[in-house]
Design an enzyme around this catalytic site. Sequence first.
Site, PDB file in Angstrom:
ATOM      1  N   ASP A  69       0.788  -1.194  -0.116  1.00  0.00           N
ATOM      2  CA  ASP A  69      -0.072  -0.087   0.084  1.00  0.00           C
ATOM      3  C   ASP A  69       0.754   1.307   0.050  1.00  0.00           C
ATOM      4  O   ASP A  69       1.995   1.213   0.004  1.00  0.00           O
ATOM      5  CB  ASP A  69      -0.899  -0.034   1.299  1.00  0.00           C
ATOM      6  CG  ASP A  69      -2.459   0.351   0.855  1.00  0.00           C
ATOM      7  OD1 ASP A  69      -2.601   1.070  -0.044  1.00  0.00           O
ATOM      8  OD2 ASP A  69      -3.289  -0.152   1.456  1.00  0.00           O
TER       9      ASP A  69
ATOM     10  N   ASP B 297     -11.088   1.801  -3.357  1.00  0.00           N
ATOM     11  CA  ASP B 297     -11.606   0.641  -2.798  1.00  0.00           C
ATOM     12  C   ASP B 297     -13.051   0.128  -3.037  1.00  0.00           C
ATOM     13  O   ASP B 297     -13.813   0.721  -3.015  1.00  0.00           O
ATOM     14  CB  ASP B 297     -11.395   0.598  -1.107  1.00  0.00           C
ATOM     15  CG  ASP B 297      -9.973   0.608  -0.688  1.00  0.00           C
ATOM     16  OD1 ASP B 297      -8.997   0.758  -1.435  1.00  0.00           O
ATOM     17  OD2 ASP B 297      -9.768   0.786   0.352  1.00  0.00           O
TER      18      ASP B 297
HETATM   19  C1  GLA Z   1      -6.091   0.742   1.490  1.00  0.00           C
HETATM   20  C2  GLA Z   1      -6.143  -0.398   0.455  1.00  0.00           C
HETATM   21  C3  GLA Z   1      -7.226  -1.525   0.737  1.00  0.00           C
HETATM   22  C4  GLA Z   1      -6.701  -2.282   2.021  1.00  0.00           C
HETATM   23  C5  GLA Z   1      -6.770  -1.044   3.336  1.00  0.00           C
HETATM   24  C6  GLA Z   1      -5.905  -1.804   4.598  1.00  0.00           C
HETATM   25  O1  GLA Z   1      -7.341   1.262   1.829  1.00  0.00           O
HETATM   26  O2  GLA Z   1      -6.626   0.284  -0.918  1.00  0.00           O
HETATM   27  O3  GLA Z   1      -7.433  -2.421  -0.378  1.00  0.00           O
HETATM   28  O4  GLA Z   1      -5.417  -2.838   1.904  1.00  0.00           O
HETATM   29  O5  GLA Z   1      -5.755   0.057   2.795  1.00  0.00           O
HETATM   30  O6  GLA Z   1      -5.693  -0.849   5.455  1.00  0.00           O
END
Ligand code: GLA
Length: 423
Positions: free
Chosen positions: A169, A231
Amino acid sequence: MIKGSSCNMFYFRCVLFILFFAFSLDKVDLLENGMALTPPMGWMSWGYYMCSTKCEEDEDKCLDEKLILSVADSFYNEGYQEAGYEYIIIDDCWSERQRDENDRLVPDKRRFPRGMKFLADYIHAKGLKFGIYTNIANVTCMRYPGSYSHLDIDAQTFAEWGVDYLKVDGCFVTEDYLNVGYIELGHALNRTGRPMVYSCSWPYYIEYIHNNKPNYTEISKYCNMWRNYHDVQTSWDAILGIIQHYRSRYKELAPHHGPGHWNDPDMLIFGTGVLTHSQSRVHLAVLAMLSAPILLSCDMKKITPYEKKLLQNLDIIAVAQDPMGIMAQPYKLPDLWNGFVWVKPHLPKKGDQFPSYTFAFVNLDIDESEVSFTLSTYHLNNTDGYTVLDVFTGQFIRNVTYYETFEVTVPGVDVIMYTLYPL
Ligand code: GLA
């Protein structure tokens, strides 16, 4: 004297050559890790389990060892593995809050009492693969320890545990560091000698947090796959947003997409009870047409029999996993005012010239649409014609020539998916 100096010169050149060679090995692009030649398929914890660490309060929604083992068992026992589902990936919230005395990441002792190597061994013993998550900042998005200034030690730790896939990330770092950190972590992974699918969120943070344009040429040199949009949420609207994003960005994204380097529209939301049958058909069809990774995120026990049948439909998986890995092109059709036909060439080919094609007519309007089109408009020009398979029913429809008008009725909020094999 003269002889001696030429000999010294020879050794000097040798040393230079060795140094150069060692240095360039270190810089090998990750695409040469041989991973993700087709888009990864599997399961990832975040979409449904997120940071479910309060296991005493909700035993059924708990990110722990038992959950990961149960996903491996269900892949192995319920036909998922045979259909191609392979990676089981633990997302954020898996570690202790502190590194150990050797500066190593430590799995949460209560939820993962036997550690990650145990999980990897269990998963590998079933012929499946194991993935984990980190962030290039000093904390993860949920503020667990991150890999900043620990790139080598973390890469080494993951390699020792037997990790096959690393999701990385990009929260909480500057744009400049995004452009450096992902490359450096990639090199650290290479140095371990263990091939791991390298999944980056680099372009997402460049575009949506730092309001800049991602350099996909650069990103695709270093990452096997990358997130480039928000997301996914467990809602049909979220799926519509993702479809719209990929449709409108086709020209930007498609050239960088292919074996070893994939755009990632995030997880499938099957098994969460929010999709109707036809919405689930649309969701899966679009991912398959895009040649996108297919990562489930749910309690495997909650996948309905209908969803399971779709997930294990080998005609869809063949489109999704086609070795050419081409992202389908969306075309506007006058008859489909709220929708698109996505067209994807793939194997098998007849000779060198005539690939097979899948057409996915996606109708996002509530009313049904009558669509008519001619194959030659989409570059299908095999003079012997094509035989047509309905991908969802597995039924042969009929043979068609490339010049005739082909008609399809697409129900409201649904998709018709036809594969055409050259005759
Ligand atoms: C971000 C990513 C998600 C997940 C979260 C975890 O939002 O885009 O897919 O991995 O972090 O904290």
